[in-house]
Design an enzyme around this catalytic site. Sequence first.
Site, short mmCIF file in Angstrom:
data_model
loop_
_atom_site.label_atom_id
_atom_site.label_comp_id
_atom_site.label_asym_id
_atom_site.label_seq_id
_atom_site.Cartn_x
_atom_site.Cartn_y
_atom_site.Cartn_z
N ASP A 150 0.81 -1.22 0.00
CA ASP A 150 0.00 0.00 0.00
C ASP A 150 0.84 1.27 0.00
O ASP A 150 2.07 1.22 0.19
CB ASP A 150 -0.96 0.00 1.21
CG ASP A 150 -0.28 -0.42 2.52
OD1 ASP A 150 0.97 -0.40 2.58
OD2 ASP A 150 -0.98 -0.77 3.47
N ASN B 105 -7.43 -3.02 14.40
CA ASN B 105 -8.83 -3.29 14.03
C ASN B 105 -8.93 -4.44 13.03
O ASN B 105 -9.97 -4.63 12.40
CB ASN B 105 -9.48 -2.02 13.45
CG ASN B 105 -8.81 -1.57 12.15
OD1 ASN B 105 -7.89 -2.21 11.66
ND2 ASN B 105 -9.28 -0.47 11.60
N HIS C 129 -7.08 -4.80 10.23
CA HIS C 129 -6.79 -4.53 8.83
C HIS C 129 -5.48 -5.20 8.40
O HIS C 129 -4.56 -5.39 9.19
CB HIS C 129 -6.83 -3.03 8.49
CG HIS C 129 -5.69 -2.20 8.96
ND1 HIS C 129 -5.87 -0.99 9.60
CD2 HIS C 129 -4.34 -2.34 8.85
CE1 HIS C 129 -4.69 -0.46 9.86
NE2 HIS C 129 -3.75 -1.26 9.42
N GLU D 83 -9.56 -1.89 5.51
CA GLU D 83 -10.21 -1.62 6.78
C GLU D 83 -11.46 -2.50 6.95
O GLU D 83 -11.92 -3.10 5.97
CB GLU D 83 -10.63 -0.14 6.81
CG GLU D 83 -9.46 0.84 6.72
CD GLU D 83 -8.69 0.98 8.03
OE1 GLU D 83 -8.55 0.01 8.79
OE2 GLU D 83 -8.20 2.11 8.28
#
Length: 261
Positions: free
Chosen positions: A67, A135, A137, A142
């Site tokens: 990313d 979380n 990811h 996400e």
Amino acid sequence: MRVIIADSPEAVARMGAEQCIRLLQDKPAAVLGLATGSTPIALYAHLIQRRQQGEVSFRQVRTFNLDEYIGIAPQHPQSYRSFMQKQLFDHIDILPENTHIPSGMGDPVAESRAYEDKIRSAGGIDLQILGLGRNGHIGFNEPTSSLSSRTRAKTLTQETIRDNSRFFSADEEQPHLAITMGIGTILDARKVMLLAAGAAKADAVKAMVEGPVSAMHPASALQMHPSALVIVDTEAASKLELIDYYRWVQSETLRVQGAYL
Ligand code: GLP
């Protein structure tokens, strides 16, 4: 999914590096999928050291990073390109043209399509290295990301923006968007290896390994991968219900194979 519990964050990095080195010794022209974040830094330090000792070469290796932030130029100090140069590429014998990171500067739709094409032309990824967001990811996928998503632009959650704010100074504008390989892109890699360390990751590790497969926890999609390896330290493993079983598998593997991995 294989779970390896290492004694310390340092041991997580060492075992992760060992997996990469073994792959490169078997296949010197391997295609590696790389990750940013603090977790893989120690793994990269091991790779640099092993390169300096002449045990491994990256001369024929091609890499694809997961990313990049949108709106951040490659030369920006907080870009993932800068991160990779500093933490790995500048210290090994990889050819610059063989290192790929999505560009956060062009049209994200065209860039995403071109990135998928480049991965395909390279013959696909042999080993994808992953970190884990608190979380759940992976990359910047996400919660609620489609489990079959491909490379695309994503809006970061407030939690991820907060978690990553430590890398930006107060006067710097922090990006809210990123371009990321999709979960489907990640699952196409022939092997995936996720590293996590520290108590802050314990809930995310539990949900990834033992929770239901759900878009609410993107890393749980790795349960669907035929060759996923999860290397965690004791703190990150502390909430796993079957921790004794994973340790037992580890000791049996050591007994039969003479090594954990
Ligand atoms: C970022 C990256 C992820 C990384 C995650 C966890 O959001 N996009 O690829 O896994 O952070 O980072 P850390 O290892 O610093 O906890």
